[in-house]
Design a protein around this motif. Sequence first.
Motif, mmCIF file in Angstrom:
data_model
loop_
_atom_site.group_PDB
_atom_site.id
_atom_site.type_symbol
_atom_site.label_atom_id
_atom_site.label_comp_id
_atom_site.label_asym_id
_atom_site.label_seq_id
_atom_site.Cartn_x
_atom_site.Cartn_y
_atom_site.Cartn_z
ATOM 1 N N UNK A 116 1.609 13.956 6.813
ATOM 2 C CA UNK A 116 1.543 14.572 5.483
ATOM 3 C C UNK A 116 2.360 13.828 4.440
ATOM 4 N N UNK A 117 2.599 12.485 4.605
ATOM 5 C CA UNK A 117 3.432 11.741 3.655
ATOM 6 C C UNK A 117 2.761 11.676 2.291
ATOM 7 N N UNK A 118 3.417 12.109 1.175
ATOM 8 C CA UNK A 118 2.815 12.107 -0.179
ATOM 9 C C UNK A 118 2.923 10.740 -0.830
ATOM 10 N N UNK A 119 1.864 9.900 -0.734
ATOM 11 C CA UNK A 119 1.907 8.552 -1.273
ATOM 12 C C UNK A 119 2.089 8.532 -2.796
ATOM 13 N N UNK A 120 1.558 9.519 -3.518
ATOM 14 C CA UNK A 120 1.657 9.539 -4.983
ATOM 15 C C UNK A 120 3.100 9.532 -5.449
ATOM 16 N N UNK A 121 3.929 10.358 -4.794
ATOM 17 C CA UNK A 121 5.315 10.465 -5.214
ATOM 18 C C UNK A 121 6.133 9.252 -4.812
ATOM 19 N N UNK A 122 5.832 8.665 -3.667
ATOM 20 C CA UNK A 122 6.676 7.586 -3.159
ATOM 21 C C UNK A 122 6.209 6.215 -3.621
ATOM 22 N N UNK A 123 4.912 5.994 -3.828
ATOM 23 C CA UNK A 123 4.413 4.657 -4.177
ATOM 24 C C UNK A 123 3.978 4.524 -5.641
ATOM 25 N N UNK A 177 0.607 -1.687 -2.459
ATOM 26 C CA UNK A 177 -0.101 -2.961 -2.611
ATOM 27 C C UNK A 177 -1.375 -2.853 -3.436
ATOM 28 N N UNK A 178 -1.788 -1.662 -3.732
ATOM 29 C CA UNK A 178 -3.093 -1.477 -4.418
ATOM 30 C C UNK A 178 -2.918 -0.682 -5.705
ATOM 31 N N UNK A 179 -2.104 -1.194 -6.593
ATOM 32 C CA UNK A 179 -1.859 -0.510 -7.861
ATOM 33 C C UNK A 179 -3.128 -0.459 -8.716
ATOM 34 N N UNK A 180 -3.293 0.645 -9.405
ATOM 35 C CA UNK A 180 -4.413 0.756 -10.353
ATOM 36 C C UNK A 180 -4.082 -0.045 -11.615
ATOM 37 N N UNK A 181 -5.019 -0.869 -12.087
ATOM 38 C CA UNK A 181 -4.822 -1.691 -13.276
ATOM 39 C C UNK A 181 -5.809 -1.233 -14.367
ATOM 40 N N UNK A 182 -5.275 -0.845 -15.507
ATOM 41 C CA UNK A 182 -6.122 -0.424 -16.651
ATOM 42 C C UNK A 182 -5.772 -1.299 -17.854
ATOM 43 N N UNK A 197 -5.033 5.270 2.096
ATOM 44 C CA UNK A 197 -4.137 6.029 2.976
ATOM 45 C C UNK A 197 -2.921 5.165 3.295
ATOM 46 N N UNK A 198 -1.764 5.744 3.189
ATOM 47 C CA UNK A 198 -0.532 5.083 3.584
ATOM 48 C C UNK A 198 0.244 4.536 2.421
ATOM 49 N N UNK A 199 1.585 4.577 2.562
ATOM 50 C CA UNK A 199 2.469 4.148 1.499
ATOM 51 C C UNK A 199 2.349 2.658 1.245
ATOM 52 N N UNK A 200 2.233 1.844 2.315
ATOM 53 C CA UNK A 200 2.122 0.408 2.120
ATOM 54 C C UNK A 200 0.866 0.060 1.323
ATOM 55 N N UNK A 201 -0.217 0.731 1.635
ATOM 56 C CA UNK A 201 -1.472 0.483 0.914
ATOM 57 C C UNK A 201 -1.332 0.891 -0.558
ATOM 58 N N UNK A 202 -0.669 2.022 -0.745
ATOM 59 C CA UNK A 202 -0.495 2.512 -2.108
ATOM 60 C C UNK A 202 0.335 1.542 -2.937
#
Length: 557
Positions: free
Chosen positions: A17-24, A64-69, A57-62
């Motif tokens: 249940x790790x919340x990637x939004x808050x941590x990454x 490494x995969x920043x959203x660019x606008x 899924x996953x903090x490492x992925x989050x």
Amino acid sequence: GSRSPPCPPSPVFSRSPCPQCAHANPCFPGSKCINTAPGFRCEPCPRGYRGNTVSGVGADYAKASKQVCTDIDECNDGNNGGCDPNSICTNTLGSYKCGPCKSGFVGNQTSGCIPQRSCSTPTSNPCDINGFCVFERNGEISCACNVGWAGNGNVCGQDTDLDGYPDEPLPCIDNNKHCKQDNCRLTPNSGQEDADNDGIGDQCDDDADGDGIKNVEDNCRLFPNKDQQNSDTDSFGDACDNCPNVPNNDQRDTDSNGEGDACDNDIDGDGIPNMLDNCPKVPNPLQTDRDEDSVGDACDSCPEMSNPTQTDMDSDLVGDICDTNEDSDGDGHQDTKDNCAEIPNSSQLDSDNDGLGDDCDNDDDNDGIPDYTAPGPDNCRLIPNPNQKDSDGNGVGDACEEDFDNDTVIDQLDVCPESAEVTLTDFRAYQTVILDPEGDAQIDPNWVVLNQGMEIVQTMNSDPGLAVGYTAFNGVDFEGTFHVNTVTDDDYAGFIFSYQDSASFYVVMWKQTEQTYWQATPFRAVAEPGLQLKVGAATLPCPPHPGAAQALPAGSP
């Protein structure tokens, strides 16, 4: 009380249940990050930006995969960002701003930006080579054709008879009526009247109504009537006679109800029968008569002094009994009746109806803003606008932007844009001043008005006389066409201006050929041909003289 350790890397199929939004914090600022089970996803880029969508899924992925606008440049979207196409659009991060009109254009985002036409150089002049620029009050320009040419100003064609219509049709894109071919190329007919719709104007059509009877013999020249029936003894057949059973060669119809004055029980249409009306030819349903001389105030030349005979020897519309002829400023209005007694103001215009003429009133519209002095000048001199709002900054207030005098006729069509009392050239209302009232060797002038009052014709070989308009003007520029439709006659003809009374006016008079009067007494009179400008006229009957002097209507001063 200790901080939570970072989430460990999670296998793809982990249900941690790790919340990637808050941590990454993988999403672009302004895009909401949503934790899912498992993983996360970013909402689309905010409005004004474009970019990728991210989910995983996953903090490492989050991490490494920043959203660019990236910012969208709305000003280069082919639609100028929604701003007026001819205005300045400024891009900002995530948005844009609409600015003023581009150079060469005038207006704003509300009214739109239109090309600023100019006559400064040949390349920017929109007018025809045979036209000229007319500079409008709001800074815009329009075009008009030179004398001898007709059209819309942008396109002009030769106009032989100077009546405002070209000899040949013109390729105007605005469907201007003055681009249509003249239906009488050699005879002025500014109204282009064509009773039988045969393409030949009435003024040059031998049979104007197409009934098979030539105009010279037709008792209804503009109404088909092959039978030529004429129940009375006048010159008009029943088909066109507004009093078919009562002789009335003048066909006058004061109230324009289709029934001639000679047979109309209520000539002025005010609801009061002629026999009981104290102003039978001027509408006055209240029948006010302050001096009790049986002549109503509406038509009384001296409304405050009894003068039942209405004698007016000098034809200045002021009865002799109250005519002082004291006029300090010389504008044609005696001091007792002048709303600017010491400042010439022939028109007597009083826009705010305060009893003080505009020419001596510092606030013509009574809105608290002086016309020309501080805190003015008033950007709408004739229309109350105390807020002085001027959205486009052109110096003309919004309240009078298109119609300066508020007479419901836009300035471009208004012949007097600074007078609500005058909107069109109209000679339909006039008084006739007879200059030779003695004897009956010749009849008085006969005036026919055409084209809604913009054209007037004198048809008879008559005694000298004037047709004088009732409308008063200050100094104006006036132009028109003067046409003598004959090669055989040798009378005087002309036009007058600055009429004040029968002894005070200017006349431009023309004579075609030299003429020696046929009587030797009281002297042998000889008239020279050519053009003359004269001032004044005798108030007493004139001695016999060559020909007749007739004048087209002119506004009294």
